[in-house]
Design a protein around this motif. Sequence first.
Motif, PDB file in Angstrom:
ATOM      1  N   VAL A 174     -34.459  45.749  34.301  1.00  0.00           N
ATOM      2  CA  VAL A 174     -35.123  45.405  33.046  1.00  0.00           C
ATOM      3  C   VAL A 174     -34.569  46.244  31.908  1.00  0.00           C
ATOM      4  O   VAL A 174     -34.291  45.732  30.816  1.00  0.00           O
ATOM      5  N   ILE A 175     -34.374  47.527  32.147  1.00  0.00           N
ATOM      6  CA  ILE A 175     -33.818  48.409  31.114  1.00  0.00           C
ATOM      7  C   ILE A 175     -32.417  47.968  30.732  1.00  0.00           C
ATOM      8  O   ILE A 175     -32.075  47.919  29.542  1.00  0.00           O
ATOM      9  N   ARG A 176     -31.585  47.633  31.714  1.00  0.00           N
ATOM     10  CA  ARG A 176     -30.223  47.159  31.410  1.00  0.00           C
ATOM     11  C   ARG A 176     -30.266  45.856  30.626  1.00  0.00           C
ATOM     12  O   ARG A 176     -29.477  45.653  29.691  1.00  0.00           O
ATOM     13  N   ALA A 177     -31.195  44.968  30.970  1.00  0.00           N
ATOM     14  CA  ALA A 177     -31.314  43.699  30.249  1.00  0.00           C
ATOM     15  C   ALA A 177     -31.757  43.933  28.809  1.00  0.00           C
ATOM     16  O   ALA A 177     -31.226  43.311  27.881  1.00  0.00           O
ATOM     17  N   LEU A 178     -32.713  44.830  28.605  1.00  0.00           N
ATOM     18  CA  LEU A 178     -33.140  45.141  27.239  1.00  0.00           C
ATOM     19  C   LEU A 178     -32.005  45.771  26.438  1.00  0.00           C
ATOM     20  O   LEU A 178     -31.817  45.439  25.263  1.00  0.00           O
ATOM     21  N   ASP A 179     -31.251  46.643  27.068  1.00  0.00           N
ATOM     22  CA  ASP A 179     -30.089  47.238  26.405  1.00  0.00           C
ATOM     23  C   ASP A 179     -29.098  46.157  25.990  1.00  0.00           C
ATOM     24  O   ASP A 179     -28.578  46.169  24.868  1.00  0.00           O
ATOM     25  N   ASP A 209     -27.421  43.538  17.829  1.00  0.00           N
ATOM     26  CA  ASP A 209     -26.618  44.381  16.940  1.00  0.00           C
ATOM     27  C   ASP A 209     -25.296  43.693  16.611  1.00  0.00           C
ATOM     28  O   ASP A 209     -24.863  43.693  15.455  1.00  0.00           O
ATOM     29  N   GLU A 210     -24.680  43.097  17.608  1.00  0.00           N
ATOM     30  CA  GLU A 210     -23.411  42.393  17.398  1.00  0.00           C
ATOM     31  C   GLU A 210     -23.581  41.225  16.422  1.00  0.00           C
ATOM     32  O   GLU A 210     -22.676  40.919  15.645  1.00  0.00           O
ATOM     33  N   ALA A 211     -24.749  40.593  16.452  1.00  0.00           N
ATOM     34  CA  ALA A 211     -25.030  39.467  15.564  1.00  0.00           C
ATOM     35  C   ALA A 211     -25.639  39.927  14.235  1.00  0.00           C
ATOM     36  O   ALA A 211     -25.992  39.094  13.399  1.00  0.00           O
ATOM     37  N   ASP A 212     -25.762  41.244  14.050  1.00  0.00           N
ATOM     38  CA  ASP A 212     -26.348  41.828  12.844  1.00  0.00           C
ATOM     39  C   ASP A 212     -27.778  41.318  12.628  1.00  0.00           C
ATOM     40  O   ASP A 212     -28.170  40.946  11.529  1.00  0.00           O
ATOM     41  N   LEU A 213     -28.556  41.298  13.736  1.00  0.00           N
ATOM     42  CA  LEU A 213     -29.952  40.876  13.717  1.00  0.00           C
ATOM     43  C   LEU A 213     -30.816  41.984  14.306  1.00  0.00           C
ATOM     44  O   LEU A 213     -30.310  42.908  14.933  1.00  0.00           O
ATOM     45  N   THR A 214     -32.119  41.854  14.126  1.00  0.00           N
ATOM     46  CA  THR A 214     -33.073  42.725  14.795  1.00  0.00           C
ATOM     47  C   THR A 214     -34.018  41.850  15.614  1.00  0.00           C
ATOM     48  O   THR A 214     -34.052  40.630  15.436  1.00  0.00           O
TER      49      THR A 214
END
Length: 56
Positions: free
Chosen positions: A14-19, A26-31
């Motif tokens: 789950v942590i890896r998926a959230l990362d 971030d790559e798409a310049d979104l939040t």
Amino acid sequence: MFAEQLKTNEQEAVIRALDECYRRLDEADLTAKDLTQEGFVLLFRSAYFSQLNGNK
């Protein structure tokens, strides 16, 4: 609490998926706030299954 119900390997997945979700945002310049809840669920599922298969 949700995290306490997961086994250690599940917590790590789950942590890896959230990362990966936040890397993609971030790559798409979104939040995360730029997505609907449904949109984030789809993003998480994609990231989760992608990391299970060893892909990015």
